[in-house]
Design an enzyme around this catalytic site. Structure first.
Site, PDB file in Angstrom:
ATOM      1  N   LYS A   9      38.163  92.420  47.602  1.00  0.00           N
ATOM      2  CA  LYS A   9      38.543  92.040  46.243  1.00  0.00           C
ATOM      3  C   LYS A   9      39.758  91.111  46.270  1.00  0.00           C
ATOM      4  CE  LYS A   9      36.895  96.547  44.531  1.00  0.00           C
ATOM      5  NZ  LYS A   9      37.143  97.637  43.553  1.00  0.00           N
ATOM      6  N   TYR A  49      29.651  94.714  37.651  1.00  0.00           N
ATOM      7  CA  TYR A  49      30.247  95.959  37.150  1.00  0.00           C
ATOM      8  C   TYR A  49      29.601  96.422  35.841  1.00  0.00           C
ATOM      9  CZ  TYR A  49      33.987  96.005  40.667  1.00  0.00           C
ATOM     10  OH  TYR A  49      34.703  96.078  41.845  1.00  0.00           O
ATOM     11  N   PHE A  57      38.872 100.682  31.216  1.00  0.00           N
ATOM     12  CA  PHE A  57      39.403  99.797  32.251  1.00  0.00           C
ATOM     13  C   PHE A  57      38.545  98.555  32.484  1.00  0.00           C
ATOM     14  CE2 PHE A  57      36.805 102.996  34.514  1.00  0.00           C
ATOM     15  CZ  PHE A  57      35.991 102.198  35.304  1.00  0.00           C
ATOM     16  N   ARG A  85      31.266 103.770  52.439  1.00  0.00           N
ATOM     17  CA  ARG A  85      31.932 104.525  51.366  1.00  0.00           C
ATOM     18  C   ARG A  85      32.927 105.532  51.945  1.00  0.00           C
ATOM     19  NH1 ARG A  85      31.511 103.120  45.899  1.00  0.00           N
ATOM     20  NH2 ARG A  85      31.684 105.318  45.372  1.00  0.00           N
ATOM     21  N   THR A  91      38.255 106.343  45.116  1.00  0.00           N
ATOM     22  CA  THR A  91      38.475 105.143  44.290  1.00  0.00           C
ATOM     23  C   THR A  91      39.961 104.877  44.067  1.00  0.00           C
ATOM     24  OG1 THR A  91      36.372 105.534  43.156  1.00  0.00           O
ATOM     25  CG2 THR A  91      37.981 104.115  42.034  1.00  0.00           C
ATOM     26  N   ARG A 102      41.349 102.617  51.690  1.00  0.00           N
ATOM     27  CA  ARG A 102      42.168 102.702  50.469  1.00  0.00           C
ATOM     28  C   ARG A 102      43.368 103.621  50.684  1.00  0.00           C
ATOM     29  NH1 ARG A 102      36.836 103.253  46.545  1.00  0.00           N
ATOM     30  NH2 ARG A 102      36.440 101.021  46.240  1.00  0.00           N
ATOM     31  N   ASN A 112      42.056  98.410  44.636  1.00  0.00           N
ATOM     32  CA  ASN A 112      41.744  99.270  45.779  1.00  0.00           C
ATOM     33  C   ASN A 112      41.020  98.516  46.891  1.00  0.00           C
ATOM     34  OD1 ASN A 112      39.304  98.972  44.549  1.00  0.00           O
ATOM     35  ND2 ASN A 112      39.048 101.115  43.982  1.00  0.00           N
ATOM     36  N   HIS A 115      35.131  96.833  47.746  1.00  0.00           N
ATOM     37  CA  HIS A 115      33.980  97.468  47.110  1.00  0.00           C
ATOM     38  C   HIS A 115      32.924  97.768  48.168  1.00  0.00           C
ATOM     39  CE1 HIS A 115      30.528  98.070  44.391  1.00  0.00           C
ATOM     40  NE2 HIS A 115      29.858  97.326  45.258  1.00  0.00           N
ATOM     41  N   GLU A 126      22.817  94.738  44.257  1.00  0.00           N
ATOM     42  CA  GLU A 126      24.041  93.956  44.486  1.00  0.00           C
ATOM     43  C   GLU A 126      23.819  92.848  45.521  1.00  0.00           C
ATOM     44  OE1 GLU A 126      26.934  96.950  45.483  1.00  0.00           O
ATOM     45  OE2 GLU A 126      27.005  97.731  43.430  1.00  0.00           O
TER      46      GLU A 126
HETATM   47  P1  IDP Z   1      34.219 102.741  43.326  1.00  0.00           P
HETATM   48  O1  IDP Z   1      34.632 101.321  43.582  1.00  0.00           O
HETATM   49  O2  IDP Z   1      34.967 103.709  44.201  1.00  0.00           O
HETATM   50  O3  IDP Z   1      32.725 102.947  43.353  1.00  0.00           O
HETATM   51  P2  IDP Z   1      34.018 102.972  40.410  1.00  0.00           P
HETATM   52  O4  IDP Z   1      34.294 104.224  39.664  1.00  0.00           O
HETATM   53  O5  IDP Z   1      32.596 102.531  40.532  1.00  0.00           O
HETATM   54  O6  IDP Z   1      34.724 103.103  41.844  1.00  0.00           O
HETATM   55  O7  IDP Z   1      34.862 101.812  39.708  1.00  0.00           O
HETATM   56  C1  IDP Z   1      34.664 100.477  40.057  1.00  0.00           C
HETATM   57  C2  IDP Z   1      36.019  99.831  40.214  1.00  0.00           C
HETATM   58  O8  IDP Z   1      36.687  99.818  38.951  1.00  0.00           O
HETATM   59  C3  IDP Z   1      36.980 100.564  41.141  1.00  0.00           C
HETATM   60  O9  IDP Z   1      36.774 100.260  42.511  1.00  0.00           O
HETATM   61  C4  IDP Z   1      38.324 100.083  40.644  1.00  0.00           C
HETATM   62  O10 IDP Z   1      38.631  98.760  41.117  1.00  0.00           O
HETATM   63  C5  IDP Z   1      38.074 100.026  39.142  1.00  0.00           C
HETATM   64  N1  IDP Z   1      38.443 101.271  38.452  1.00  0.00           N
HETATM   65  C6  IDP Z   1      37.774 102.458  38.459  1.00  0.00           C
HETATM   66  N2  IDP Z   1      38.384 103.387  37.701  1.00  0.00           N
HETATM   67  C7  IDP Z   1      39.479 102.778  37.195  1.00  0.00           C
HETATM   68  C8  IDP Z   1      40.540 103.222  36.318  1.00  0.00           C
HETATM   69  O11 IDP Z   1      40.589 104.361  35.859  1.00  0.00           O
HETATM   70  N3  IDP Z   1      41.509 102.295  36.028  1.00  0.00           N
HETATM   71  C9  IDP Z   1      41.498 101.030  36.510  1.00  0.00           C
HETATM   72  N4  IDP Z   1      40.530 100.568  37.319  1.00  0.00           N
HETATM   73  C10 IDP Z   1      39.535 101.443  37.669  1.00  0.00           C
HETATM   74 MG    MG Z   2      31.246 102.343  42.032  1.00  0.00          MG
END
Ligand code: IDP
Ligand code: MG
Length: 151
Positions: A9, A49, A57, A85, A91, A102, A112, A115, A126
């Site tokens: 990212k 997304y 968010f 993963r 996350t 992370r 973070n 992805h 994807e």
């Molecule tokens: P993941 O990347 O671990 O699968 P997801 O829940 O699918 O996590 O969320 C996608 C992305 O959105 C996360 O990697 C992060 O960059 C962002 N994100 C997720 N939850 C939050 C939040 O509560 N606040 C801000 N950004 C978030």
């Molecule tokens: Mg995800």
């Protein structure tokens, strides 16, 4: 063998961590199938997304992913989706276990770093979203059996 999509990212590119983190995936035994640096436009960010549309968010996430170039790639290997993963960790970087990507490099929920696809269905969707079939390389690595035998 399974394929998964990874995105380094904008925070990862800006912090010059792409090489260090890619090295961890290669050292694990995953094989690069595709890799490119691109600036993400809003349409692509929203498609990627889509499952998060409407969440608090979401707007911040789209601003983040379109703010600066990303490096996007496809990795292949035994159980590649779960392996990536697990290597990424939780996350929220602040909660992610030390030893995960992370956990070692991020202290943010949003920023973070990387992805990884979360299921075979997501990986298929994807990879098709980010790459043309012609960009996915078919090749063999000499000595692959020393990495993957018995898997
Ligand atoms: P993941 O990347 O671990 O699968 P997801 O829940 O699918 O996590 O969320 C996608 C992305 O959105 C996360 O990697 C992060 O960059 C962002 N994100 C997720 N939850 C939050 C939040 O509560 N606040 C801000 N950004 C978030
Ligand atoms: Mg995800």
């Amino acid at each position: 063998m399974q394929r998964t999509l990874i995105i380094f990212k904008p925070d990862c590119v800006q912090r010059r961590l792409v090489g260090s983190i890619l090295q961890r995936f290669e050292a694990k035994g995953l094989r690069l199938v595709a890799l490119k640096l691109i600036k993400v436009d809003r349409a692509l960010g929203e498609k990627h997304y889509a499952e998060h549309k409407g969440k608090p968010f979401f707007e911040g996430l789209i601003s983040f992913i379109t703010a600066s170039p990303v490096v996007v790639g496809v990795l292949e290997g035994n159980e590649a989706i779960a392996v990536v993963r697990t290597m990424l960790g939780a996350t929220n970087g602040a909660a992610a276990a030390p030893g995960t990507i992370r956990g070692d490099y991020s202290i943010s929920k949003q920023n973070n770093l990387v992805h990884g696809s979360d299921s075979p269905e997501s990986a298929e969707r994807e990879i098709a979203l980010w790459f043309n079939p012609a960009e996915l390389a078919d090749y063999t690595i000499e000595g692959e059996s020393w990495v993957s035998a018995g898997s």
